[in-house]
Design an enzyme around this catalytic site. Structure first.
Site, PDB file in Angstrom:
ATOM      1  N   ASP A   1     -43.152   0.449  24.754  1.00 22.34           N
ATOM      2  CA  ASP A   1     -44.257   0.083  23.873  1.00 22.34           C
ATOM      3  C   ASP A   1     -43.654  -0.854  22.809  1.00 22.34           C
ATOM      4  OD1 ASP A   1     -46.775   0.245  22.435  1.00 22.34           O
ATOM      5  OD2 ASP A   1     -45.736   1.593  21.042  1.00 22.34           O
ATOM      6  N   LEU A   2     -44.485  -1.648  22.172  1.00 26.03           N
ATOM      7  CA  LEU A   2     -43.966  -2.608  21.186  1.00 26.03           C
ATOM      8  C   LEU A   2     -44.074  -2.065  19.750  1.00 26.03           C
ATOM      9  CD1 LEU A   2     -42.972  -5.487  20.428  1.00 26.03           C
ATOM     10  CD2 LEU A   2     -45.366  -6.225  20.494  1.00 26.03           C
ATOM     11  N   ASP A   3     -45.316  -1.966  19.279  1.00 21.50           N
ATOM     12  CA  ASP A   3     -45.562  -1.557  17.883  1.00 21.50           C
ATOM     13  C   ASP A   3     -45.057  -0.133  17.633  1.00 21.50           C
ATOM     14  OD1 ASP A   3     -46.951  -3.953  17.242  1.00 21.50           O
ATOM     15  OD2 ASP A   3     -48.754  -3.168  18.203  1.00 21.50           O
TER      16      ASP A   3
ATOM     17  N   THR B   1     -44.016  -2.557  13.386  1.00 14.13           N
ATOM     18  CA  THR B   1     -45.319  -3.157  13.106  1.00 14.13           C
ATOM     19  C   THR B   1     -46.404  -2.097  12.912  1.00 14.13           C
ATOM     20  OG1 THR B   1     -45.272  -3.554  15.459  1.00 14.13           O
ATOM     21  CG2 THR B   1     -45.150  -5.493  14.058  1.00 14.13           C
TER      22      THR B   1
ATOM     23  N   LYS C   1     -52.742   4.718  16.344  1.00 18.84           N
ATOM     24  CA  LYS C   1     -51.564   4.166  17.020  1.00 18.84           C
ATOM     25  C   LYS C   1     -51.811   4.069  18.526  1.00 18.84           C
ATOM     26  CE  LYS C   1     -47.987   5.482  13.737  1.00 18.84           C
ATOM     27  NZ  LYS C   1     -46.828   6.335  13.475  1.00 18.84           N
TER      28      LYS C   1
ATOM     29  N   SER D   1     -47.982  -2.850  25.965  1.00 16.51           N
ATOM     30  CA  SER D   1     -48.582  -2.735  24.631  1.00 16.51           C
ATOM     31  C   SER D   1     -50.059  -3.097  24.661  1.00 16.51           C
ATOM     32  CB  SER D   1     -47.861  -3.688  23.669  1.00 16.51           C
ATOM     33  OG  SER D   1     -48.586  -3.790  22.466  1.00 16.51           O
ATOM     34  N   ALA D   2     -50.828  -2.431  23.798  1.00 15.86           N
ATOM     35  CA  ALA D   2     -52.257  -2.752  23.678  1.00 15.86           C
ATOM     36  C   ALA D   2     -52.474  -4.031  22.859  1.00 15.86           C
ATOM     37  CB  ALA D   2     -52.967  -1.597  22.988  1.00 15.86           C
TER      38      ALA D   2
ATOM     39  N   LYS E   1     -55.070   2.359  25.941  1.00 15.88           N
ATOM     40  CA  LYS E   1     -54.463   3.694  25.977  1.00 15.88           C
ATOM     41  C   LYS E   1     -55.429   4.658  25.300  1.00 15.88           C
ATOM     42  CE  LYS E   1     -49.928   1.505  25.331  1.00 15.88           C
ATOM     43  NZ  LYS E   1     -48.812   1.269  24.394  1.00 15.88           N
TER      44      LYS E   1
ATOM     45  N   GLU F   1     -42.631   5.578  23.829  1.00 20.60           N
ATOM     46  CA  GLU F   1     -43.911   5.501  23.099  1.00 20.60           C
ATOM     47  C   GLU F   1     -43.860   6.189  21.743  1.00 20.60           C
ATOM     48  OE1 GLU F   1     -46.888   4.693  22.510  1.00 20.60           O
ATOM     49  OE2 GLU F   1     -47.438   3.512  24.235  1.00 20.60           O
ATOM     50  N   ASP F   2     -44.510   5.604  20.739  1.00 20.60           N
ATOM     51  CA  ASP F   2     -44.595   6.263  19.426  1.00 20.60           C
ATOM     52  C   ASP F   2     -45.985   6.831  19.166  1.00 20.60           C
ATOM     53  OD1 ASP F   2     -45.862   3.715  19.115  1.00 20.60           O
ATOM     54  OD2 ASP F   2     -45.764   3.992  16.945  1.00 20.60           O
TER      55      ASP F   2
HETATM   56  C1  BG6 Z   1     -51.098  -1.172  19.495  1.00 21.00           C
HETATM   57  C2  BG6 Z   1     -51.014  -0.580  18.114  1.00 21.00           C
HETATM   58  O1  BG6 Z   1     -49.810  -1.457  19.957  1.00 21.00           O
HETATM   59  O2  BG6 Z   1     -51.862  -2.371  19.486  1.00 21.00           O
HETATM   60  C3  BG6 Z   1     -52.410  -0.380  17.542  1.00 21.00           C
HETATM   61  O3  BG6 Z   1     -50.331   0.665  18.167  1.00 21.00           O
HETATM   62  C4  BG6 Z   1     -53.190  -1.680  17.601  1.00 21.00           C
HETATM   63  O4  BG6 Z   1     -52.298   0.088  16.225  1.00 21.00           O
HETATM   64  C5  BG6 Z   1     -53.212  -2.230  19.029  1.00 21.00           C
HETATM   65  O5  BG6 Z   1     -54.528  -1.498  17.158  1.00 21.00           O
HETATM   66  C6  BG6 Z   1     -53.932  -3.562  19.131  1.00 21.00           C
HETATM   67  O6  BG6 Z   1     -53.192  -4.504  18.425  1.00 21.00           O
HETATM   68  P1  BG6 Z   1     -53.682  -5.982  18.031  1.00 21.00           P
HETATM   69  O7  BG6 Z   1     -52.394  -6.625  17.589  1.00 21.00           O
HETATM   70  O8  BG6 Z   1     -54.220  -6.611  19.281  1.00 21.00           O
HETATM   71  O9  BG6 Z   1     -54.680  -5.818  16.971  1.00 21.00           O
HETATM   72 MG    MG Z   2     -46.898   1.925  19.427  1.00 25.28          MG
END
Ligand code: BG6
Ligand code: MG
Length: 219
Positions: free
Chosen positions: A9-11, A17, A45, A114-115, A145, A169-170
């Site tokens: 996962d990224l964030d 982030t 998250k 990542s989402a 997710k 994953e966090d």
């Molecule tokens: C996820 C984050 O990686 O991405 C969420 O954990 C976030 O908090 C989601 O809402 C969507 O991100 P973005 O950058 O497309 O708004």
């Molecule tokens: Mg995350």
């Protein structure tokens, strides 16, 4: 299982982030007079931008039309952009690069799952745009997710079976997504929050390939 691939996962896993998402949502919530705490943020998250907004609005029983929702989501993203557009490779979380290199050397594929639709910008700011064998992000995945689509897409792009993947994953939603995809999952964060993960560490700096093989009893 045999370990064929790892999906990050990224964030909140490779980079903090998650903090920037929190600050931007908090600013929007304040503007709407909605109380929004770090604890509330745990449920956002891993969740898509629009679903996150829905959760915040629902917490205050606020009903608004789609056009206004789009404007709020755009506003939050503009504030979020101010943070991520200033990021540097120094913000890559400790242990991330060592683990990625460790895995690559052992011939294990790595992907990003990542989402976030901001994934390309963040990877570029971190100098990681060419680090992965596959990138499944919010720009190509439709179902957020805890739906397993993001991780199944990453596995398909790498040509590996889901059961031979480990996900980092966090987010509670992300752990559920990984498990529904039939993958092993390491929670990155608090063992009070990420109880559903197969194993929990405070950060990627606590992991290496040898430990991963031991955790999942892989020969
Ligand atoms: C996820 C984050 O990686 O991405 C969420 O954990 C976030 O908090 C989601 O809402 C969507 O991100 P973005 O950058 O497309 O708004
Ligand atoms: Mg995350």
């Amino acid at each position: 299982m045999s370990l064929e691939a790892c999906i990050f996962d990224l964030d909140g896993v490779l980079v903090d982030t998650a903090r920037y998402h929190f600050l931007a949502w908090k600013r929007l919530a304040a503007q709407l007079n909605i109380k929004f705490t770090e604890e509330d943020n745990e449920h956002l998250k891993g969740v898509s931008r629009m679903d996150s907004l829905e959760i915040i609005l629902n917490s205050a029983n606020l009903k608004i039309d789609q056009k206004t929702k789009d404007e709020y989501a755009d506003q939050k993203n503009r504030w979020y952009f101010e943070y991520i557009n200033r990021m540097t490779p120094d913000e890559i979380l400790p242990g991330s690069l060592d683990l990625i290199n460790d895995l690559k050397k052992a011939g294990i594929k790595i992907a990003l799952g990542s989402a976030s639709r901001n994934t390309p910008l963040i990877l570029e700011r971190l100098g990681l745009e060419n680090a992965f064998d596959a990138i499944a992000d919010g720009n190509i995945v439709l179902k957020a997710k805890p739906d397993p689509e993001v991780f199944l897409t990453a596995a398909r792009m790498m040509g590996v079976n889901p059961e031979d993947c480990i996900v980092f994953e966090d987010a509670i939603a992300g752990i559920r997504a990984a498990k529904t995809a039939g993958m092993m999952c390491i929670g990155i964060g608090s063992d009070q929050v990420l109880t559903e993960a197969h194993y929990i560490v405070t950060g990627l700096d606590k992991l290496d390939l040898k430990l991963l093989l031991k955790i999942f009893n892989i020969k």
